[in-house]
Write an enzyme that holds these catalytic residues in place. Structure first.
Site, mmCIF file in Angstrom:
data_model
loop_
_atom_site.group_PDB
_atom_site.id
_atom_site.type_symbol
_atom_site.label_atom_id
_atom_site.label_comp_id
_atom_site.label_asym_id
_atom_site.label_seq_id
_atom_site.Cartn_x
_atom_site.Cartn_y
_atom_site.Cartn_z
ATOM 1 N N LYS A 1 -7.546 0.776 -3.731
ATOM 2 C CA LYS A 1 -8.410 1.861 -3.716
ATOM 3 C C LYS A 1 -7.697 3.149 -3.879
ATOM 4 O O LYS A 1 -8.362 4.137 -4.213
ATOM 5 C CB LYS A 1 -9.013 2.060 -2.358
ATOM 6 C CG LYS A 1 -7.694 2.248 -1.142
ATOM 7 C CD LYS A 1 -8.228 2.350 0.312
ATOM 8 C CE LYS A 1 -7.206 2.729 1.359
ATOM 9 N NZ LYS A 1 -7.976 2.996 2.666
ATOM 10 N N ARG B 1 -0.151 7.800 12.933
ATOM 11 C CA ARG B 1 -1.654 8.037 13.198
ATOM 12 C C ARG B 1 -1.934 7.243 14.307
ATOM 13 O O ARG B 1 -2.570 7.663 15.572
ATOM 14 C CB ARG B 1 -2.399 7.677 12.274
ATOM 15 C CG ARG B 1 -2.237 8.180 10.932
ATOM 16 C CD ARG B 1 -3.202 7.630 9.818
ATOM 17 N NE ARG B 1 -2.824 8.278 8.267
ATOM 18 C CZ ARG B 1 -3.588 8.502 7.577
ATOM 19 N NH1 ARG B 1 -5.019 8.166 7.737
ATOM 20 N NH2 ARG B 1 -3.312 8.977 6.278
#
Length: 303
Positions: free
Chosen positions: A80, A150
């Site tokens: 991606k 994260r």
């Protein structure tokens, strides 16, 4: 060449893990030893918002430079992250079988159960647009950093959730922390999400045959259709565009969407045909989406 093959990889834990998986599989299939060569990319060092930079290529160009220089023999990327425009100096020689294509929420509860006003982090405009469609009452916060960083923001209470690719969480052994997988009817993934790309310099025919054993035809057809949509829409990998294909035998089913940044509107279309015409299917679907106003939605900016 008789020594170990040099595999160029980003230095992040996610990248080295997935590159290690590819290396191990190649050694299993061919007997060739592989050594990882860490490369720092622009996307790894910049503090800027990747979406504002267009996203495309920021994790890729340094690895490709190493290929061109001959410093590494092949490179592994998250598919991606690859620009959809071909680079004549580079050959995409293998796309291994795709892992989980879905997005996933790491949080203390499912999205529907988070209190109104909860902060959810993601660096992806595509995810933010679709999350706003599901829960417009939550606050979506752009974040950077590797998966551990994260997830740490949730553990510390700075955020109530983060959305990441399920495939990456699986590869890192963090699947137990997933509160919810988003199915494609809730959140279309990024084109190529969950798949890896193996690239070489275009003139390395000796490596093309060797590395070709890693290629999975069904995955290649599926991601070719998805990326054809992205290319025809002239959208970067940071655009609010989702696409997903399912290949069954020779049949390919493709769904794609462009979502307004506020999540309130979307152009979503599906098509089906032969997997041998994957690129044409993707381009035709994009043309239909453009005819229904997809370009206008992509051009809008958040308020």
């Amino acid at each position: 060449m008789t020594g170990p093959l040099r595999l160029g990889t980003r230095r992040s834990p996610m990248a080295t893990t997935q590159s290690g998986l590819v290396a191990a599989r190649l050694t299993e299939l061919t007997g060739r030893a592989v050594e990882l060569v860490g490369v720092t990319t622009f996307g790894d060092v910049t503090k800027g918002d990747l979406a504002q930079m267009g996203g495309t290529g920021v994790f890729v160009s340094a690895l490709r430079d190493k290929l061109i220089e001959g410093a590494v023999d092949f490179a592994v990327h998250s598919l991606k992250d690859l620009p959809t425009a071909p680079d004549p100096r580079i050959a995409l020689v293998a796309i291994p079988p795709r892992d989980d294509h879905r997005d996933a929420l790491v949080a203390g509860a499912k999205l529907a159960d988070l209190p109104s006003g909860s902060k959810v982090g993601t660096g992806s405009p595509r995810r933010i647009a679709q999350l706003r469609a599901l829960r417009p009452d939550l606050e979506y916060v752009p974040i950077r950093g590797n998966a551990d960083t994260r997830i740490g923001k949730v553990a510390s209470g700075e955020l109530q959730g983060v959305v990441l690719a399920a495939a990456g969480l699986r590869r890192l052994g963090r699947e137990a922390e997933i509160a919810q997988f988003f199915e494609v009817d809730e959140m279309l993934p990024a084109p190529g999400q969950g798949a890896l790309a193996v690239e070489i310099r275009a003139d390395r025919a000796d490596l093309a045959d060797l590395l070709g054993v890693l290629d999975d035809a069904a995955t290649r057809a599926a991601v070719t259709a998805e990326r054809a949509v992205l290319n025809a829409l002239e959208a970067g990998c940071a655009a609010p565009v989702g696409a997903h294909s399912v290949v069954t035998g020779q049949d390919l089913n493709l769904t794609a969407a462009v979502i307004a940044v506020d999540g309130a509107r979307a152009v979503r279309k599906s098509t089906a045909g032969s997997s041998s015409t994957a690129m044409d299917l993707g381009r035709a679907l994009a043309a239909e989406m453009i005819a229904e106003g997809a370009g206008t939605l992509m051009g809008e900016q958040p308020q």
